[in-house]
Design an enzyme around this catalytic site. Structure first.
Site, PDB file in Angstrom:
ATOM      1  N   LEU A  58       0.853  -1.190   0.000  1.00  0.00           N
ATOM      2  CA  LEU A  58       0.000   0.000   0.000  1.00  0.00           C
ATOM      3  C   LEU A  58       0.891   1.244   0.000  1.00  0.00           C
ATOM      4  CD1 LEU A  58      -3.163   0.264   2.283  1.00  0.00           C
ATOM      5  CD2 LEU A  58      -2.090   2.178   1.113  1.00  0.00           C
ATOM      6  N   GLU A  60       1.362   4.057  -2.909  1.00  0.00           N
ATOM      7  CA  GLU A  60       1.241   4.612  -4.261  1.00  0.00           C
ATOM      8  C   GLU A  60       2.464   5.415  -4.663  1.00  0.00           C
ATOM      9  OE1 GLU A  60      -1.185   4.526  -2.115  1.00  0.00           O
ATOM     10  OE2 GLU A  60      -2.895   3.592  -3.107  1.00  0.00           O
ATOM     11  N   GLN A  82      -6.181   2.017  -7.176  1.00  0.00           N
ATOM     12  CA  GLN A  82      -7.434   1.353  -6.839  1.00  0.00           C
ATOM     13  C   GLN A  82      -8.608   2.289  -7.130  1.00  0.00           C
ATOM     14  OE1 GLN A  82      -7.673  -0.632  -2.785  1.00  0.00           O
ATOM     15  NE2 GLN A  82      -6.959  -2.200  -4.205  1.00  0.00           N
ATOM     16  N   HIS A 127     -13.897   8.853  -3.624  1.00  0.00           N
ATOM     17  CA  HIS A 127     -14.041   7.762  -4.590  1.00  0.00           C
ATOM     18  C   HIS A 127     -14.905   8.235  -5.758  1.00  0.00           C
ATOM     19  CE1 HIS A 127     -12.845   5.560  -0.967  1.00  0.00           C
ATOM     20  NE2 HIS A 127     -12.477   4.572  -1.739  1.00  0.00           N
TER      21      HIS A 127
HETATM   22  C1  LIG Z   1      -3.623   5.588  -0.165  1.00  0.00           C
HETATM   23  C2  LIG Z   1      -4.675   4.575  -0.320  1.00  0.00           C
HETATM   24  N1  LIG Z   1      -4.548   3.602  -1.234  1.00  0.00           N
HETATM   25  C3  LIG Z   1      -5.500   2.670  -1.394  1.00  0.00           C
HETATM   26  C4  LIG Z   1      -6.627   2.698  -0.643  1.00  0.00           C
HETATM   27  C5  LIG Z   1      -7.729   1.659  -0.848  1.00  0.00           C
HETATM   28  N2  LIG Z   1      -7.842   0.835   0.331  1.00  0.00           N
HETATM   29  C6  LIG Z   1      -8.814   1.052   1.260  1.00  0.00           C
HETATM   30  S1  LIG Z   1      -8.640   0.071   2.597  1.00  0.00           S
HETATM   31  C7  LIG Z   1      -7.289  -0.696   1.935  1.00  0.00           C
HETATM   32  C8  LIG Z   1      -6.583  -1.759   2.694  1.00  0.00           C
HETATM   33  C9  LIG Z   1      -6.062  -1.235   3.975  1.00  0.00           C
HETATM   34  O1  LIG Z   1      -5.388  -2.223   4.648  1.00  0.00           O
HETATM   35  P1  LIG Z   1      -4.871  -2.003   6.131  1.00  0.00           P
HETATM   36  O2  LIG Z   1      -4.104  -0.740   6.218  1.00  0.00           O
HETATM   37  O3  LIG Z   1      -4.182  -3.238   6.531  1.00  0.00           O
HETATM   38  O4  LIG Z   1      -6.198  -1.790   6.968  1.00  0.00           O
HETATM   39  P2  LIG Z   1      -7.431  -2.817   7.091  1.00  0.00           P
HETATM   40  O5  LIG Z   1      -8.400  -2.432   6.051  1.00  0.00           O
HETATM   41  O6  LIG Z   1      -6.901  -4.189   6.930  1.00  0.00           O
HETATM   42  O7  LIG Z   1      -7.975  -2.612   8.448  1.00  0.00           O
HETATM   43  C10 LIG Z   1      -6.985  -0.173   0.690  1.00  0.00           C
HETATM   44  C11 LIG Z   1      -5.876  -0.628  -0.163  1.00  0.00           C
HETATM   45  C12 LIG Z   1      -6.742   3.748   0.292  1.00  0.00           C
HETATM   46  N3  LIG Z   1      -7.837   3.873   1.057  1.00  0.00           N
HETATM   47  N4  LIG Z   1      -5.762   4.660   0.437  1.00  0.00           N
END
Ligand SMILES: Cc1ncc(C[n+]2csc(CCOP(=O)(O)OP(=O)(O)O)c2C)c(N)n1
Ligand SMILES: [Mg+2]
Lengths: 332, 370
Positions: A58, A60, A82, A127
């Site tokens: 994660l 970008e 995404q 979004h």
């Molecule tokens: C900068 C960014 N990239 C992509 C996303 C899309 N996205 C939303 S939740 C998520 C996963 C997050 O994983 P984690 O930090 O482990 O938290 P969890 O959802 O598992 O609690 C992603 C990739 C985002 N919100 N922000």
């Protein structure tokens, strides 16, 4: 030739380009094992492996920079965000590094940034955004905004083969529209094999004599609906889909305005800072003497994109708002 | 000062090679016990954590309410009442509740998108959360935003944007203000395992350490970031191990045990309030439901492993069992607490469904402060 969805068209373009050129690779979050948030790359990792379909952490900013670095060496990365909104994480990589590299005489940066963008039923403030407004003023970036499955495939292939960084805007709303539900001008058959759509060529979706309606992206739908309404009122509207914002098909725009003398510009983004302001200025500068009415614009409300359905509805441009603006122009 | 190589401590091992439920404990034993490192595992004997009855009931209510609010929201989603999407923290309740329950009323919480329990523990009323999810006028954003992208100013809970990582520097800024105002407050924030890969996270951790900020950062490591497992997310054996690199203590804890979370977070907050600086706490749990209500979890997850965690490491069930085993509450008292929580959540939902939608005529109002 067949009628396929916008999503299938994008997948086909990526698949064929990866088969054609081993320098093409994909990177993004959850695109391999998971096939991407919108399943555009479903099954790709099984075929092309983890080095060509890279599941990025994660980060970008980090993976965008890494992809740009690979592009410097002649690879052709396709970077998936995404949601388009998350591209704000990467501004300096794209705007300051990639966009200007060639101008600084440091060689081409052949890279595609895929941005699933725009409103999709209550996506809310992060979004739903229209990313062209962030990049339009940056020299060195091409901006593609396909509105049909035909363009999605042909333009993505073109973007991958282009030697410049391309902001490739995908409309989430269109991913799963069934071709048979689309208005005729958008229901275009897609060739099975290879073809490209050259950048900088607008498409006339509907010919008309009395008014020009310039648009791109999601609002091609409202534009066609509104033109239909005006036709029943005896007004003939020419609807043009710009397809790419950079390069811009100035000739097509000017030729249409010379013919009709009236111009309405429509886009999903807000008017302030939207691409429409530039289009209006070009027309005013170059064919002012052909105008029979002031140039009008329809765009979103001047606020962030709200989530709650009644607010989102009030925020977005609608067919009714376009019809109203067209009527005013027609009466002028 | 001797150079420390964590791999030198023992055979390197990756988390995914340790398949047991207590893999985090194994990791801590291997990596965090190195002399000179301030990162460590805190073994806490559960008998020593036995809460008094009032505290026990309060925590139980919050855990159970978190579960009930999310389940009510889920049923509302299935019935078509939630515009957009919804993220739930099933499996994360202990980490959310156990941490935020340690905050004082005047202190700030900077939550992430899976911290329903932290909202509730900090005092965000279920009705307000529900109205927000339903896009109604009484939600804190008055329909401008949705999902857990929400704050609650009366209880000093910041809003969060969707971009993951962004909130950690912002939390550091909130803590910085507490430091320069010398008000003795500490700040709590949460981040996901995925979120720790962002530049923002690293910049914030460094800033907090350099400035010795009263900031406690809890990593909710639920072993997924959307569809991405830890093996594609980070290559260090534990995220807590990064803490000494930043120059702060790190802890690796069982995030499904509300008492463990509460104990470690309250110590870290106390230390921060006294000017001791920031701390990083990796709280391990398992995301027991899909990423969002739209997610097809079974497409990519190991469902057997998930079932094991559900059986053995469900934070709500675990706490129930603890309370009975250590005779803090009777099974009847526990059942009554669950029933109360459920009734409260469902009443809030039904009330929120009656709340009007915001006025579309005001769509562009409030962009600027007047
Ligand atoms: C900068 C960014 N990239 C992509 C996303 C899309 N996205 C939303 S939740 C998520 C996963 C997050 O994983 P984690 O930090 O482990 O938290 P969890 O959802 O598992 O609690 C992603 C990739 C985002 N919100 N922000
Ligand atoms: Mg996670």
């Amino acid at each position: 030739m067949s009628l396929i969805t916008y999503r299938e068209a994008l997948s086909a373009a990526l698949w064929e380009e990866m088969e054609r050129d081993e320098n093409v690779f994909l990177i993004g979050e959850d695109i391999g094992l998971g096939g991407g948030a919108f399943y555009v790359t479903k099954g790709f990792q099984q075929r092309f492996g983890r080095d060509r379909v890279v599941d990025a952490p994660l980060s970008e900013a980090g993976f965008t920079g890494a992809a740009i670095g690979a592009a410097l060496t002649g690879m052709r990365p396709v970077v998936e965000y995404q949601f388009a909104d998350f591209v704000t994480e990467t501004f300096k990589m794209i705007v300051d590094f990639a966009a200007g590299n060639h101008y600084r005489r440091m060689g081409p940066v052949p890279i595609v940034f895929r941005l699933p963008a725009a409103a999709l039923v209550s996506g809310g403030p992060y979004h739903s955004q229209n990313p062209e407004i962030w990049f339009f003023g940056t020299p060195g970036l091409k901006i593609a905004a396909p509105a049909t499955a035909y363009d999605a495939k042909g333009m993505l292939k073109q973007a991958i083969r282009d030697d410049n960084p391309v902001i490739f805007i995908e409309y989430k709303k269109f991913y799963s529209y069934r071709p048979e539900d689309l208005p005729a001008p958008l229901r275009i058959e897609v060739p099975e094999g290879d073809y490209t759509v050259p950048f900088g060529q607008a498409r006339t979706l509907r010919e008309g004599e009395d008014l020009t309606l310039l648009t791109f992206g999601t609002t091609v739908l409202e534009a066609l609906e509104a033109a239909q309404v005006l036709e029943s009122e005896g007004v003939s509207v020419e609807v043009i889909d710009l397809r790419t914002l950079v390069p811009l098909d100035k000739e097509a725009i000017l030729a249409s305005v010379r013919k009709t003398g009236k111009l309405l510009i429509l886009h999903e983004a807000r008017k302030r800072g939207g691409v429409g302001g530039e289009l209006a200025a070009i027309v005013a500068e170059e064919v002012f003497e052909h105008l029979d009415a002031p140039i009008r614009r329809v765009g979103a409300a001047e606020s962030p994109v709200p989530l709650s359905p009644p607010l989102e509805k009030a925020y977005l441009p609608s067919t009714a708002k376009v019809v109203e603006a067209l009527r005013e122009l027609a009466a002028f | 000062m001797r150079a420390i190589s964590y791999a030198a401590a023992s055979e390197p091992v990756r988390p995914e090679e340790l398949t047991g439920l207590d893999f985090h404990r194994d990791l801590a034993d291997r990596y965090l016990a190195i002399e000179g490192l301030e990162a460590r595992w805190i073994p806490i004997h559960r008998e020593g954590l036995r809460p008094d009855k009032e505290t026990a009931l309060r925590l139980h209510h919050l855990l159970s309410l978190t579960r009930a609010v999310e389940e009510s929201l889920d049923s509302a989603f299935r019935a078509g009442h939630i515009p957009g999407t919804a993220f739930f923290g099933r499996g994360n309740e202990a980490s959310s509740v156990g941490s935020a329950a340690c905050l004082r009323d005047e202190e700030w919480l900077v939550p992430m998108h899976r911290n329903c329990g932290a909202h509730l523990a900090k005092g965000h009323p279920p009705y307000s959360i529900m109205a927000h999810f339903f896009g109604r006028a009484d939600g804190p954003s008055q329909g401008r935003d949705g999902n857990f992208h929400v704050g609650y100013r009366p209880k000093r809970i910041t809003q969060l944007i969707s971009h993951i990582g962004t909130m950690v520097p912002i939390a550091a800024g909130v803590a910085w203000s507490a430091k320069v105002r010398r008000n003795g407050q500490a700040v709590l924030t949460h981040i996901g395992d995925g979120g720790t890969s962002t530049g923002d996270f690293h910049e914030a951790m460094n800033f907090a350490a350099v400035q010795k900020l009263p900031l406690v950062v809890v990593i909710d490591n639920n072993q997924y970031a959307y569809k991405t497992p830890p093996s594609d997310q980070y290559a260090c054996p534990t995220l807590a191990l990064r803490a000494p690199g930043y120059g702060m203590p790190g802890f690796l804890i069982d995030g499904t045990d509300v008492l463990v979370v509460r104990e470690v977070v309250s110590q870290a907050l106390d230390r921060a309030r006294r000017g001791g600086g920031p701390a990083l706490i990796e709280s391990v749990s398992m995301r027991l439901s899909g990423h969002s209500v739209y997610d097809r979890y079974a497409d990519y997850a190991d469902m057997e492993k998930l079932k094991l965690w559900e059986r053995e490491r469900d934070p709500v069930k675990r706490y129930d069992q603890f309370l009975v085993e250590y005779e803090v509450l009777t099974p009847e008292e526990i059942a009554a607490s669950h029933a109360r929580a459920r009734a409260e959540a469902e009443a809030a939902r039904d009330q929120a469904l009656k709340c009007p939608f915001p006025d579309p005529g005001k769509v562009a109002d409030g962009v600027f402060a007047e």
